[in-house]
Structures are given as C-alpha cells and as structure tokens.
Motif scaffolding. Structure first.
Motif, PDB file in Angstrom:
ATOM      1  N   THR A   1       9.981  -2.117   6.677  1.00 10.51           N
ATOM      2  CA  THR A   1       8.247  -2.979   6.544  1.00 10.51           C
ATOM      3  C   THR A   1       7.445  -0.929   6.051  1.00 10.51           C
ATOM      4  OG1 THR A   1       7.480  -2.199   8.699  1.00 10.51           O
ATOM      5  CG2 THR A   1       7.589  -4.345   8.246  1.00 10.51           C
ATOM      6  N   ALA A   2       8.391  -0.226   5.995  1.00 11.44           N
ATOM      7  CA  ALA A   2       7.651   0.514   5.353  1.00 11.44           C
ATOM      8  C   ALA A   2       9.112   1.984   5.221  1.00 11.44           C
ATOM      9  CB  ALA A   2       6.086   1.728   6.467  1.00 11.44           C
ATOM     10  N   ALA A   3       7.943   3.105   5.072  1.00 12.04           N
ATOM     11  CA  ALA A   3       9.134   4.471   4.095  1.00 12.04           C
ATOM     12  C   ALA A   3       9.102   5.467   3.983  1.00 12.04           C
ATOM     13  CB  ALA A   3      10.595   3.576   3.505  1.00 12.04           C
ATOM     14  N   VAL A   4       9.607   6.338   4.716  1.00 15.22           N
ATOM     15  CA  VAL A   4       8.672   8.188   3.882  1.00 15.22           C
ATOM     16  C   VAL A   4       9.926   8.384   3.156  1.00 15.22           C
ATOM     17  CG1 VAL A   4       8.780  10.335   4.579  1.00 15.22           C
ATOM     18  CG2 VAL A   4       8.059   8.972   5.931  1.00 15.22           C
ATOM     19  N   LEU A   5       9.540   8.111   1.600  1.00 16.32           N
ATOM     20  CA  LEU A   5      10.635   8.701   0.252  1.00 16.32           C
ATOM     21  C   LEU A   5      10.406   9.976   0.338  1.00 16.32           C
ATOM     22  CD1 LEU A   5       9.384   5.902  -1.532  1.00 16.32           C
ATOM     23  CD2 LEU A   5      11.601   5.817   0.171  1.00 16.32           C
TER      24      LEU A   5
ATOM     25  N   TYR B   1       6.396   4.789  -9.271  1.00 16.50           N
ATOM     26  CA  TYR B   1       6.606   6.713 -10.756  1.00 16.50           C
ATOM     27  C   TYR B   1       5.504   6.611 -10.471  1.00 16.50           C
ATOM     28  CZ  TYR B   1      11.208   3.937 -11.143  1.00 16.50           C
ATOM     29  OH  TYR B   1      12.369   2.553 -11.347  1.00 16.50           O
ATOM     30  N   ALA B   2       4.253   5.938 -10.275  1.00 15.28           N
ATOM     31  CA  ALA B   2       2.334   6.052 -10.931  1.00 15.28           C
ATOM     32  C   ALA B   2       1.617   7.225 -10.161  1.00 15.28           C
ATOM     33  CB  ALA B   2       1.731   5.556 -11.327  1.00 15.28           C
ATOM     34  N   ALA B   3       2.065   6.612  -8.289  1.00 14.55           N
ATOM     35  CA  ALA B   3       1.655   7.144  -7.479  1.00 14.55           C
ATOM     36  C   ALA B   3       1.642   8.683  -7.251  1.00 14.55           C
ATOM     37  CB  ALA B   3       2.315   6.135  -6.182  1.00 14.55           C
TER      38      ALA B   3
ATOM     39  N   ARG C   1       0.857  -0.624   0.277  1.00 18.74           N
ATOM     40  CA  ARG C   1       0.084  -0.093  -0.035  1.00 18.74           C
ATOM     41  C   ARG C   1       0.607   1.547   0.267  1.00 18.74           C
ATOM     42  NH1 ARG C   1      -2.656   1.223   5.265  1.00 18.74           N
ATOM     43  NH2 ARG C   1      -1.294  -0.015   5.667  1.00 18.74           N
ATOM     44  N   VAL C   2       0.933   2.098  -0.285  1.00 15.83           N
ATOM     45  CA  VAL C   2       1.426   3.408  -0.732  1.00 15.83           C
ATOM     46  C   VAL C   2       0.015   4.315   0.684  1.00 15.83           C
ATOM     47  CG1 VAL C   2       1.179   6.049  -1.767  1.00 15.83           C
ATOM     48  CG2 VAL C   2       1.789   3.799  -2.621  1.00 15.83           C
TER      49      VAL C   2
END
Length: 470
Positions: free
Chosen positions: A211-215, A122-124, A99-100
């Motif tokens: 498990t998740a990241a802020v990019l 790229y699309a999100a 999930r985004v």
C-alpha cells in the motif's frame, strides 16, 4: 457470478458507493493490457487509504472471497486480472491511493502510496533536485508504483540503479488476514533479522498488498550524452558494452539493443518516427552517459566509441535533449507498435550478458528452422542481460493460426535455450498466469517447495491473487 447483497453493502460501507463497481462497469478492470485475458470479478473496489484496504481484505477473508490486487493493470503476464473459472474474486484497485506522503532530500528518500503513477514520481522529487530512476518505457504513463514493486520492474536504467527491488527501503503491506504491517523504514542499514520487505517485492500480490513504500532517490544528472550506434551484430553490441564500461565506468545508465524487425514495426505503426541513419542497419544500440558533474560527456563518449574497433558500423552522439528523444522514441514505442500489429508470443528472458548474442543466434536459428517465415522481434536491456524476444507471423491470418497451434512449442524452444545458458524465463514482467506452469520446469523442486511454504504460511486460505506465480 454475482456478489451477495450483504457483501456488496459491506464493501459500499467501507469505500463509499462510488468506490465499488460491478457488472458491466467492472468489466474493463478484468481485461489485461495486452488483451489476452478477460475474466469477471464479483466487484472492483477502490479503497482510498490503507485502513480501507485492510477492512476490505478482512471482509473477503471472512467470506472466503479471493483477492486480486491491481494497480495500473499493465501486467504483460495476466498477473493483475481475475483468473478464469468459478473462484469468487474481488479486484482491489489501488489507483485512488496516489499521494506522495513525504520527500526527504537529505536522506534521499520519498514515501509514496501504491497508486501513484510512475510518471508522477519523476516529477515529485525534481523540485528537490533529486531523481527517481525507475525507467520503464511503453507502460510508464499508465503503470503504478505498487504494481512496479509487486513485479520487481526493471526498465532502461537497471544497468546503473538496479531493479525495483534495489530502490526500496521500506514497505507498508496489508497481509492476507487484513493486518497492516508498517515497515516504512528509511534506513540504509537495518540488520535486525529477516528483510521482510523483500518477500513482497516481486511476489505479484500473492503474499499481501503493498500500500505504500519508501523509495530511494539519487542526485539529478547535470550532464548527459546519448549515442545511437549501428553495430555489426549482437556479439559486437555485447563487446561494445564491456568496452564502454571499462572506459566510462558508472556514468553509463542505459544500453538498449534494437533489431531491424523492431524498427520496421515502429516506422509502420508510430507516427513521426524516422530512420536514425541514411542507411538501414540491422542492429542498433542506444546508450547514454549521465553524471552529476557539469562537465560535458560527449567528447568522452565519442572517444570511447572511436576506440572500440570494427564492430561499430556508424554512430552519432548528441547532448541535445530533443535529438536524443527522437532516438529514444524508437525504443520506447516498440511494445506499442507490436500491440497495434496484433498479438505475438512474448518472452521476457534474461541470460548472463556475455551470452546474450549466443542466445539470440541459437534461439533464432531454431525458430526459423521450425517455423519458416517467423518474425522475431528482439530488443531490450542488454545492459542487464534482459532481452524481450517476441515471435509472430507477418500475415494476420497466418499469425492467428500460429498463435493457436504453436505457442507451447515456441515457448519450449526459447526456454530450453534460456535454461541451457543459465538464464531466467521471467526477467522483469513476472510470472502471472502466463508462466505459472512453465516455471515449474525450470526451478528446482526445492525452490518450488520453499516458495509454496512461504505462500501457505502468509496466506493459508490461498486467497491472495489465486492462480498466479505459485
């Protein structure tokens, strides 16, 4: 090896029956992308959220079962598959965590789960007129962001935006004892002690499971110009890069280098690929300018190329997306063309940009002297000094013998030149199983001691991705 019934039932209780594979069903997840490593795990587990990852890790820790974190399983160094031998191992595949979670266009960030495929990222942000610039080539349709961060992936845009390490503001990580560290901060400045997230980026899952990241996100370019350039030799390409940076500044976001051997493999194995020029050239560069301003960039690029000098044999510039993509197809399909041709002895090395040509010249001369007829496939991200430098024999039967008998000798020749030129034997693919022992010859005793100390502090039982990195 077989998994104990009570452990299997506990895994099923955590993830559901369809979240656990064993036996023949699990086998594909024990084989790496290159087909070099194929080892068995007790089970492959597919958690759906961070809490499930935590619960699985706690179960493994309690039963002293080693853990192999896995994303898209596109590691080129055997980093995402089980280790051979009697060690009981479970693969935790994060593909269901895709999930985004959030996009913040004003802060230029997005928060994503580790199982998101890179191409989907790229699309999100596009709907918010933002760009995520991590630009891989061959594995982009398959790799997942958790794996990209765990290997500190690079790609074609490192010249402008940096590696994966430079694109992360915060992480969520499940530690080897199952505790969840919530470091999902979206701050550009946070000077409250150690930057813990950097421990896990590039660690290949040996210290915990991302498990998740802020990019970070960036403005989307409004103007793009691409050039395909035939250059005299690698030295001319190095000089050209310096010239373009002086004349075009930070509008350069890619500078890729391709040798004739690469092109021959692509034309042989990849349909609908063609020579970019009427004459066959030994060395090509593909470079791109991009800017948020709508002003055309093609005139500036042509001017810079025309003012360079005799190192350029010929060039073409385009602002047409389809024309540019035909050139990029040559670069993006080199790894796939090599894969279809068969195994090769791969090197993912980096040296200072000013010494790239020196490395190619010296290493190639030494290899051709030691192994007459060797095929050297050299290409990569000259803009950051990262060259993919692969060797094989053109004949399949001869190549099989070459791989079996001379791999260590080839590595030694290549890595000694890398060390001489103050480079690194692993630029963006990591160490995995492939280079775990090799790196001990090229890192100082103190560096290795510090790495092992960090590993033993965070993972005292040694259960996280055994046999990789350290």
């Amino acid at each position: 090896m077989t998994i104990e019934p009570q452990v299997l039932e506990s895994l099923v209780a955590i993830t559901g029956r369809d979240g656990v594979l064993t036996g023949v069903d699990a086998a594909p997840y024990g084989k790496d992308w290159r087909g070099r490593y194929a080892n068995e795990a007790l089970a492959v587990v597919f958690p759906s959220d961070t809490q499930q990852v935590s619960d699985v890790v706690k179960l493994c820790a309690a039963n002293k079962i080693s853990i192999v974190p896995q994303g898209g399983n596109t590691s080129l160094c055997g980093g995402s598959v089980p280790l051979a031998g009697p060690i009981p191992q479970i693969v935790i595949n994060l593909s269901r965590m895709n999930r985004v979670r959030a996009i913040d266009p004003t802060n230029y960030t997005m928060t994503v789960e580790a199982g998101c495929k890179l191409e989907s990222l790229y699309a999100a942000p596009e709907a918010a007129d933002r760009l995520f610039p991590l630009g891989l080539t061959a594995v982009a349709p398959h790799c997942e962001i958790g794996g990209n961060l765990s290997t500190n992936a690079g790609g074609i845009n490192v010249l402008r935006y940096g590696t994966a390490r430079n694109l992360v503001l915060g992480l969520e990580v499940v530690l080897p004892d199952g505790r969840i560290w919530d470091g999902l901060r979206s701050l550009r400045k946070d000077n409250t002690g150690y930057d813990l997230k950097q421990l896990f980026i590039g660690a290949e899952g040996t210290l915990g499971i991302i498990t998740a990241a802020v990019l970070k996100l960036f403005p989307r370019p409004k103007s793009v110009a691409t050039a395909c350039i035939a250059v005299r030799d690698p030295a001319a390409a190095v000089e050209l890069l310096a010239h373009l940076r002086a004349n075009c500044g930070d509008t350069i976001d890619a500078f890729e280098f391709i040798s004739r051997s690469c092109l021959d493999l692509v034309f042989k194995n990849i349909p609908e690929t063609h020579e970019p020029f009427a004459i066959k050239h030994e060395w090509l560069v593909i470079t791109r300018l991009a800017d948020v301003l709508p002003a055309p960039l093609d005139a500036a690029l042509r001017y810079a190329l025309n003012s360079y000098g005799s190192g350029i044999v010929e060039f073409e510039v385009t602002t047409n997306k389809d024309d540019a993509e035909r050139w990029w197809k040559l670069r993006k399909n080199i790894a796939e063309a090599q894969k279809r041709e068969g195994l090769s002895i791969k090197h993912d090395i980096s040296v200072p940009i000013s010494r790239v040509a020196e490395f190619i010249e010296q290493a190639s001369a030494a290899l051709r002297k030691a192994f007459p007829g060797v095929r050297i496939v050299a290409f990569g991200h000259m803009g950051d000094g990262n060259i993919h430098y692969n060797t094989s024999m053109p004949d399949a039967v001869q190549n099989k013998m070459f791989l079996a008998q001379h791999e260590k000798e080839v590595h030694h020749i290549v890595y000694e030149f890398v060390a001489k030129l103050q480079g690194s034997i692993a630029a963006e693919h990591g160490l995995g199983q492939l280079k775990r022992e090799e790196v001990t010859h090229y890192k100082s005793a103190l560096e290795l001691e510090l790495m092992r100390s960090i590993k033993s502090t965070l993972d005292p039982q040694g259960l996280m991705n055994p046999g990789k990195v350290v």
